[in-house]
Design a protein around this motif. Structure first.
Motif, PDB file in Angstrom:
ATOM      1  N   SER A 127       0.831  -1.206   0.000  1.00 31.64           N
ATOM      2  CA  SER A 127       0.000   0.000   0.000  1.00 31.64           C
ATOM      3  C   SER A 127       0.866   1.256   0.000  1.00 31.64           C
ATOM      4  O   SER A 127       0.568   2.234  -0.711  1.00 31.64           O
ATOM      5  CB  SER A 127      -0.922  -0.015   1.213  1.00 31.64           C
ATOM      6  OG  SER A 127      -1.705   1.159   1.270  1.00 31.64           O
ATOM      7  N   LEU A 128       1.954   1.219   0.755  1.00 31.12           N
ATOM      8  CA  LEU A 128       2.862   2.371   0.783  1.00 31.12           C
ATOM      9  C   LEU A 128       3.522   2.581  -0.577  1.00 31.12           C
ATOM     10  O   LEU A 128       3.690   3.726  -1.029  1.00 31.12           O
ATOM     11  CB  LEU A 128       3.922   2.164   1.864  1.00 31.12           C
ATOM     12  CG  LEU A 128       3.431   2.239   3.314  1.00 31.12           C
ATOM     13  CD1 LEU A 128       4.536   1.816   4.280  1.00 31.12           C
ATOM     14  CD2 LEU A 128       2.952   3.650   3.643  1.00 31.12           C
ATOM     15  N   LEU A 129       3.903   1.494  -1.246  1.00 32.44           N
ATOM     16  CA  LEU A 129       4.486   1.623  -2.573  1.00 32.44           C
ATOM     17  C   LEU A 129       3.473   2.207  -3.551  1.00 32.44           C
ATOM     18  O   LEU A 129       3.810   3.084  -4.361  1.00 32.44           O
ATOM     19  CB  LEU A 129       4.975   0.262  -3.077  1.00 32.44           C
ATOM     20  CG  LEU A 129       6.240  -0.310  -2.446  1.00 32.44           C
ATOM     21  CD1 LEU A 129       6.585  -1.655  -3.088  1.00 32.44           C
ATOM     22  CD2 LEU A 129       7.423   0.644  -2.585  1.00 32.44           C
ATOM     23  N   ALA A 130       2.245   1.732  -3.496  1.00 28.17           N
ATOM     24  CA  ALA A 130       1.213   2.246  -4.395  1.00 28.17           C
ATOM     25  C   ALA A 130       0.995   3.738  -4.164  1.00 28.17           C
ATOM     26  O   ALA A 130       0.863   4.521  -5.117  1.00 28.17           O
ATOM     27  CB  ALA A 130      -0.085   1.471  -4.192  1.00 28.17           C
ATOM     28  N   ASP A 131       0.967   4.164  -2.899  1.00 25.48           N
ATOM     29  CA  ASP A 131       0.782   5.587  -2.590  1.00 25.48           C
ATOM     30  C   ASP A 131       1.951   6.420  -3.113  1.00 25.48           C
ATOM     31  O   ASP A 131       1.788   7.622  -3.384  1.00 25.48           O
ATOM     32  CB  ASP A 131       0.657   5.787  -1.076  1.00 25.48           C
ATOM     33  CG  ASP A 131      -0.652   5.237  -0.520  1.00 25.48           C
ATOM     34  OD1 ASP A 131      -1.572   4.987  -1.326  1.00 25.48           O
ATOM     35  OD2 ASP A 131      -0.744   5.050   0.709  1.00 25.48           O
ATOM     36  N   ALA A 132       3.145   5.793  -3.229  1.00 26.03           N
ATOM     37  CA  ALA A 132       4.337   6.509  -3.695  1.00 26.03           C
ATOM     38  C   ALA A 132       4.481   6.460  -5.213  1.00 26.03           C
ATOM     39  O   ALA A 132       5.490   6.922  -5.750  1.00 26.03           O
ATOM     40  CB  ALA A 132       5.578   5.911  -3.039  1.00 26.03           C
ATOM     41  N   GLY A 133       3.490   5.897  -5.926  1.00 23.50           N
ATOM     42  CA  GLY A 133       3.520   5.897  -7.382  1.00 23.50           C
ATOM     43  C   GLY A 133       4.083   4.638  -8.012  1.00 23.50           C
ATOM     44  O   GLY A 133       4.190   4.551  -9.234  1.00 23.50           O
ATOM     45  N   TRP A 134       4.467   3.661  -7.189  1.00 20.84           N
ATOM     46  CA  TRP A 134       4.933   2.382  -7.716  1.00 20.84           C
ATOM     47  C   TRP A 134       3.728   1.577  -8.202  1.00 20.84           C
ATOM     48  O   TRP A 134       2.597   1.757  -7.727  1.00 20.84           O
ATOM     49  CB  TRP A 134       5.665   1.595  -6.642  1.00 20.84           C
ATOM     50  CG  TRP A 134       6.981   2.157  -6.198  1.00 20.84           C
ATOM     51  CD1 TRP A 134       7.231   3.425  -5.758  1.00 20.84           C
ATOM     52  CD2 TRP A 134       8.220   1.452  -6.110  1.00 20.84           C
ATOM     53  NE1 TRP A 134       8.547   3.568  -5.402  1.00 20.84           N
ATOM     54  CE2 TRP A 134       9.179   2.360  -5.603  1.00 20.84           C
ATOM     55  CE3 TRP A 134       8.615   0.148  -6.392  1.00 20.84           C
ATOM     56  CZ2 TRP A 134      10.508   1.998  -5.393  1.00 20.84           C
ATOM     57  CZ3 TRP A 134       9.935  -0.211  -6.184  1.00 20.84           C
ATOM     58  CH2 TRP A 134      10.879   0.691  -5.691  1.00 20.84           C
ATOM     59  N   THR A 135       3.963   0.678  -9.147  1.00 17.70           N
ATOM     60  CA  THR A 135       2.889  -0.185  -9.643  1.00 17.70           C
ATOM     61  C   THR A 135       3.363  -1.635  -9.685  1.00 17.70           C
ATOM     62  O   THR A 135       4.553  -1.910  -9.872  1.00 17.70           O
ATOM     63  CB  THR A 135       2.433   0.233 -11.051  1.00 17.70           C
ATOM     64  OG1 THR A 135       3.563   0.227 -11.940  1.00 17.70           O
ATOM     65  CG2 THR A 135       1.810   1.615 -11.031  1.00 17.70           C
ATOM     66  N   ALA A 136       2.411  -2.554  -9.506  1.00 12.83           N
ATOM     67  CA  ALA A 136       2.715  -3.984  -9.604  1.00 12.83           C
ATOM     68  C   ALA A 136       2.838  -4.345 -11.081  1.00 12.83           C
ATOM     69  O   ALA A 136       1.907  -4.114 -11.854  1.00 12.83           O
ATOM     70  CB  ALA A 136       1.631  -4.805  -8.925  1.00 12.83           C
ATOM     71  N   ARG A 137       3.979  -4.920 -11.466  1.00 12.79           N
ATOM     72  CA  ARG A 137       4.254  -5.181 -12.884  1.00 12.79           C
ATOM     73  C   ARG A 137       4.036  -6.648 -13.266  1.00 12.79           C
ATOM     74  O   ARG A 137       3.635  -6.927 -14.383  1.00 12.79           O
ATOM     75  CB  ARG A 137       5.691  -4.777 -13.225  1.00 12.79           C
ATOM     76  CG  ARG A 137       6.028  -3.317 -12.904  1.00 12.79           C
ATOM     77  CD  ARG A 137       5.230  -2.340 -13.735  1.00 12.79           C
ATOM     78  NE  ARG A 137       5.450  -0.966 -13.329  1.00 12.79           N
ATOM     79  CZ  ARG A 137       6.362  -0.149 -13.880  1.00 12.79           C
ATOM     80  NH1 ARG A 137       7.150  -0.591 -14.849  1.00 12.79           N
ATOM     81  NH2 ARG A 137       6.488   1.095 -13.449  1.00 12.79           N
TER      82      ARG A 137
END
Length: 303
Positions: A127-137
């Protein structure tokens, strides 16, 4: 010391040394257990990584300390990031500060993206990665199979022999096979030099020449399975067959040969990891392996 902006007061950051390995391993294993996955990280993982020729330990890795105790670790190499925080120190912003540090480090090296693989049970971290603009590839899976005395003999094409690497020139041939096969994957992190690959696979502290397997036909390497083991589990670290030799059962034959060697050495299970880019899931299921862990590769495209 290393500047890691955003660290909570009272914490310091510095490059790791080989004397830190046991404490870093314990931290990473504790985090893996907390996330509900097997604690497979060991000291050889770090010695092989830190001693790669391209790794500048003073610039590309960091430990975070609270007093004498290490409570966080991060590194970044060729766009592959690793961030770990001791479970007792979570919730204080250490992981976020280290993630920002890995992003800055990757930008410093001029890399187009940075990625990190997380178990899907690590919902807060994702969730923290998603909030920081990261995406699951893509998806990543850990497979396992029980071993025993009733394993079927390996199925190999006529004229193909599976054996351990015997000659130095075969090391380069195996490297070429692995890089060629892995290089077909979309969004692959940059390819390794031979020297880095050798340090991570052949020169590991726990490398065993008997478990570095090649499929040979007419004195030519047509496949490879580089394996490791611990007390109970054999692990297929790299499995590769060149495109022109696929469809002949070489991948299956290499896996079955590895299983035989693991079982003969008293290992109880065999495992490996693959992801959805490879198209290899069907092969592993066909030889009787099942998914035991579900992970996701997250990535951030860098400006």
């Amino acid at each position: 010391m290393i500047d890691v902006p955003g660290l909570p007061d009272g914490l310091t950051a510095r490059p790791p040394t080989l004397d830190d390995i046991d404490e870093v391993v314990a931290l990473c294993r504790a985090e893996q257990v907390r996330s509900g996955v097997a604690a497979r990280t060991n000291a050889a993982d770090f010695t092989s990584e830190w001693q790669r020729p391209s790794m500048d330990l003073d610039l590309d890795a960091v430990v975070v300390q609270e007093g004498p105790r290490i409570v966080g670790y991060a590194d970044q190499s060729d766009g592959r990031a690793w961030v770990a925080v001791d479970p007792s120190a979570e919730g204080r912003g250490i992981g976020t500060a280290l993630r920002h540090w890995t992003e800055a480090n990757a930008r410093h090296h001029g890399l187009p993206r940075i990625g990190q693989t997380l178990p899907r049970t690590a919902t807060e971290a994702m969730s923290l990665l998603a909030d920081a603009g990261w995406t699951a590839r893509w998806d990543t899976w850990v497979f396992s199979i029980p071993l025993g005395p009733d394993l079927a003999p390996p199925h190999l094409p006529d004229g193909v022999v599976v054996r351990s690497i015997k000659r130095p020139d075969e090391e380069r041939a195996v490297y070429d096979v692995v890089q060629g096969a892995f290089g077909e994957w979309p969004d692959r992190d940059s390819s390794q030099t031979f020297e880095d690959w050798r340090a991570e696979n052949l020169d590991r502290d726990d490398a065993d020449a008997d478990l570095l397997l090649v499929a040979v036909e007419d004195d030519r390497v047509v496949g490879a399975a580089l394996c490791l083991e611990d007390e109970d589990e054999g692990w297929v670290a790299e499995l590769a067959v060149p495109r022109e030799h696929r469809g002949r059962g070489l991948g299956r034959g290499l896996l079955e040969s590895a299983f035989q060697r693991f079982a003969a050495r008293g290992r109880l299970t065999a495992g490996l990891s693959t992801d959805s880019r490879t198209g290899a899931r069907t092969l592993y299921e066909h030889v009787g392996m099942t998914v035991t862990e579900d992970w996701a590769r997250w990535a951030l495209d860098l400006d």
